[in-house]
Scaffold this active site. Structure first.
Site, mmCIF file in Angstrom:
data_model
loop_
_atom_site.group_PDB
_atom_site.id
_atom_site.type_symbol
_atom_site.label_atom_id
_atom_site.label_comp_id
_atom_site.label_asym_id
_atom_site.label_seq_id
_atom_site.Cartn_x
_atom_site.Cartn_y
_atom_site.Cartn_z
ATOM 1 N N HIS A 50 0.884 -1.327 0.084
ATOM 2 C CA HIS A 50 0.008 0.066 0.021
ATOM 3 C C HIS A 50 0.967 1.282 0.107
ATOM 4 C CE1 HIS A 50 -2.917 2.935 1.140
ATOM 5 N NE2 HIS A 50 -3.970 1.885 0.632
ATOM 6 N N GLU B 52 -7.627 -4.950 0.146
ATOM 7 C CA GLU B 52 -8.596 -5.800 -0.774
ATOM 8 C C GLU B 52 -8.487 -7.340 -0.689
ATOM 9 O OE1 GLU B 52 -10.229 -4.019 -2.254
ATOM 10 O OE2 GLU B 52 -9.180 -2.657 -3.684
#
Ligand code: ACO
Length: 376
Positions: free
Chosen positions: A257, A311
């Site tokens: 991320h 996710e």
């Protein structure tokens, strides 16, 4: 000779403004909506109340927020022309492609600048309704009208399926919607704020934002997580599959991320939700693949701090509540309409056209056109 220009290619660490909507603590693993830690909202706080918090700036007096509940109900009145245009979309479009048009259709010429909360309620209420209508129609099924006695999360599943959703599925989806409602200056929100900064309208901005959300390194990742788990199939195959992928310099969806350099709090919460609703064998596979992936990613990139992102377990949760993969990113968009609205209003409240610069590295001025110019 001009001084060299410092280029910030991905705008990492560039602060483009001030916001009081959500704080992403990338080093500490925090996500805070207007002062409230998202971990304290899930499970239990209805999505309508999170919408209230994001749009009005404070927690509602009761759950689910009576004001938002009323406003969403009143906003479901989709004009017949919009419904007819939605029904005219080709039935074979992937839901995400259809959704781009469906959001655009909500901008019927009445929305202007600055964006309003009422337009936001329309976006939040009508996006799942139009999406469910499209999905049912593309399966040859009649549309199912929303029910006033159901909350936002339950209504979404009801409109998609036409049967009362299981309470465990509603709770899981509610947690998912709460956790994905906003996330600082992520790519799609930035796109939305750029469009609003030109004094365009909310629906144009949300259409553009959806285009950004679609990309596989942003909101398009979760269906690819499910594909990866299918391709791996059994825990003992994870190592070889992942090594091959990293050797080919392919990304592993669901990991890494830009902001979080520690555990993503949403990933931790979604893992908890997945434990409650996912099929045990699928969950065991996902947990085993996660361990192997993190070990191999960290070995391949010892200087990067790589963790599981939102996710990964989103995929497990959305699978478990029975959504097809093509609905994963559209459902992310359903959640994010709240954050997009809050950011659109905030951008307009203290606007300055967002117009960065670029370091031109093409040929210097002075080339002559290679032929005689016509029409002279
Ligand atoms: N798989 C393989 N390699 C990775 C991954 C990954 N998931 N994540 C990072 N890396 C590599 C990078 O390629 C980089 O390698 P390099 O140093 O050889 O160039 C190194 O690790 C360091 O990467 P970062 O700088 O920490 O990552 P960056 O900020 O550039 O990218 C991103 C973040 C785009 C999310 C990336 O981690 C990625 O592509 N992940 C997979 C896609 C995904 O799951 N996206 C959803 C993100 S969550 C969201 O947007 C809602």
């Amino acid at each position: 000779m001009e001084a060299p220009i410092r280029v910030s290619k991905g705008l990492d660490g560039t602060v483009v403004g001030r916001s009081s909507i959500s704080w992403v603590g990338g080093e500490t693993g925090d996500l805070v909506y207007r002062g409230y830690d998202v971990r304290d909202l899930v499970p239990g706080v209805p999505y309508e109340s999170v919408v209230h918090l994001l749009l009005f700036g404070e927690a509602p007096d009761a759950d689910p927020s009576p004001e938002v509940t009323r406003a969403l109900r009143a906003s479901r009145n989709i004009p017949p022309g919009v419904l007819a245009a939605a029904d005219a979309l080709p039935a074979g479009l992937p839901p995400l492609e259809a959704l781009r048009s469906l959001i655009s259709l909500q901008g019927d010429g009445t929305a202007g600048y600055p964006p309003t909360r009422e337009e936001g309620f329309r976006l939040i209420a009508q996006t799942p309704e139009l999406l469910a209508r499209y999905v049912r129609r593309s399966r040859g099924e009649r549309p199912v009208a929303p029910r006033d006695d159901l909350g936002h999360a339950a209504n979404y599943l009801w409109m998609l399926r036409g049967e009362p959703p299981a309470p465990a599925h509603v709770a899981a989806l509610e947690g998912y919607l709460d956790l994905l409602a906003d996330h600082g200056m992520n790519a799609s929100t930035f796109v939305l704020r750029i469009v609003v900064s030109t004094e365009s309208d909310l629906f144009s901005a949300a259409t553009a934002a959806l285009g950004a959300l679609k990309g596989p390194v942003h909101g398009g990742a979760p269906s690819r997580v499910s594909d990866m788990l299918d391709a791996i199939g059994r825990p003992e195959r994870a190592e070889g599959w992942i090594e091959g992928r990293l050797r080919d310099r392919q990304v592993l969806y669901g990991f890494g991320h830009r902001a979080y350099k520690t555990d993503d709090p949403r990933a931790t919460k979604l893992h908890e939700i997945a434990r409650a609703v996912a099929e045990p064998e699928r969950l065991r596979l996902a947990e085993s693949v996660e361990r192997t992936a993190l070990a191999l990613l960290r070995a391949a990139h010892p200087n990067a701090r790589l963790f599981t992102n939102v996710e990964y377990y989103s995929a497990l949760v959305l699978e478990a509540i029975g959504l097809p993969r093509a609905m994963f990113t559209p459902t992310f968009a359903v959640a994010r309409t709240a954050g997009w609205t809050a950011h659109a209003i905030e951008q307009a409240s203290d606007n300055r056209l967002i117009r960065p610069d670029v370091d031109y590295v093409g040929p210097a001025k002075g080339l002559a056109w290679p032929r005689a110019r016509g029409g002279a």
